[in-house]
Motif scaffolding. Structure first.
Motif, short mmCIF file in Angstrom:
data_model
loop_
_atom_site.label_atom_id
_atom_site.label_comp_id
_atom_site.label_asym_id
_atom_site.label_seq_id
_atom_site.Cartn_x
_atom_site.Cartn_y
_atom_site.Cartn_z
N ASN A 58 5.16 -14.83 -1.01
CA ASN A 58 3.99 -13.97 -1.21
C ASN A 58 2.68 -14.73 -1.01
O ASN A 58 1.62 -14.14 -0.94
CB ASN A 58 4.02 -13.36 -2.62
N SER B 76 6.39 -8.67 -1.51
CA SER B 76 5.53 -7.49 -1.33
C SER B 76 4.80 -7.52 0.01
O SER B 76 3.89 -6.76 0.21
CB SER B 76 4.53 -7.42 -2.49
N ARG B 77 5.20 -8.42 0.91
CA ARG B 77 4.52 -8.54 2.21
C ARG B 77 5.50 -8.41 3.35
O ARG B 77 6.67 -8.74 3.23
CB ARG B 77 3.81 -9.89 2.28
N LYS B 78 4.98 -7.95 4.47
CA LYS B 78 5.78 -7.80 5.69
C LYS B 78 5.71 -9.11 6.46
O LYS B 78 4.66 -9.47 7.00
CB LYS B 78 5.21 -6.64 6.51
N LEU B 79 6.81 -9.86 6.48
CA LEU B 79 6.83 -11.18 7.10
C LEU B 79 7.92 -11.28 8.14
O LEU B 79 8.93 -10.59 8.07
CB LEU B 79 7.08 -12.25 6.03
N ASP C 186 -0.02 -14.45 4.28
CA ASP C 186 -0.68 -13.17 4.56
C ASP C 186 0.32 -12.15 5.09
O ASP C 186 1.37 -12.50 5.63
CB ASP C 186 -1.80 -13.38 5.61
N ASP C 187 -0.04 -10.88 4.98
CA ASP C 187 0.80 -9.80 5.48
C ASP C 187 0.92 -9.91 7.00
O ASP C 187 -0.06 -10.10 7.70
CB ASP C 187 0.19 -8.46 5.08
#
Length: 146
Positions: free
Chosen positions: A84, A119-122, A87-88
């Motif tokens: 997390n 909670s991020r799109k990686l 960055d997204d």
């Protein structure tokens, strides 16, 4: 007080035992070695681990197994919750993880485990991923590139 006046505390300095200096010294005749025997001879003493002729411990115990640690790969673990910090939409590879301080320079293999929430799109590249971590990354909308 001057430097030349500094003396050690009483009893701190003890004179050495002067052996072989006559009977009246108290350390004469046999020079504190006793009469005859292995410990009275020149070059006396026994090697470390010698047990008087009994089979020594290092030979009695069984020898088993082999650990070739010299050629083992150093594996570093990164949990999903730690990702997390990025960055997204970021691409996570070995260089990015090193720059973020999540893995050391000396590691050979990086494995991402499923502890924590993402909670991020990686996008993950060049790292091993556990089944639970894969599930959490894909659930967050991310992907894993081979």
């Amino acid at each position: 007080m001057q430097l030349q006046d500094v003396k050690p505390r009483p009893g701190a300095k003890k004179s050495r035992k002067r052996i072989g200096c006559g009977e009246s010294s108290g350390h004469g005749k046999t020079s504190c070695k006793g009469h005859k025997g292995q410990m009275a001879r020149a070059g006396r003493g026994i090697r470390p681990g010698f047990e008087g002729g009994q089979m020594p411990m290092h030979r009695r115990l069984p020898k088993k197994g082999f650990n070739n640690a010299l050629f083992q790969d150093a594996i570093e673990v990164v949990n999903v919750g730690e990702l997390n910090a990025f960055d997204d939409g970021a691409v996570i590879n070995e260089a990015a993880l090193r720059e973020a301080g999540l893995v050391s320079r000396t590691c050979d293999i990086i494995k991402i485990l499923g502890s924590g929430d993402l909670s991020r799109k990686l996008t993950i590249q060049g790292a091993k991923v556990s089944a639970s971590a894969r599930e959490k990354i894909e659930k967050a909308g991310g992907s894993i590139a081979a």
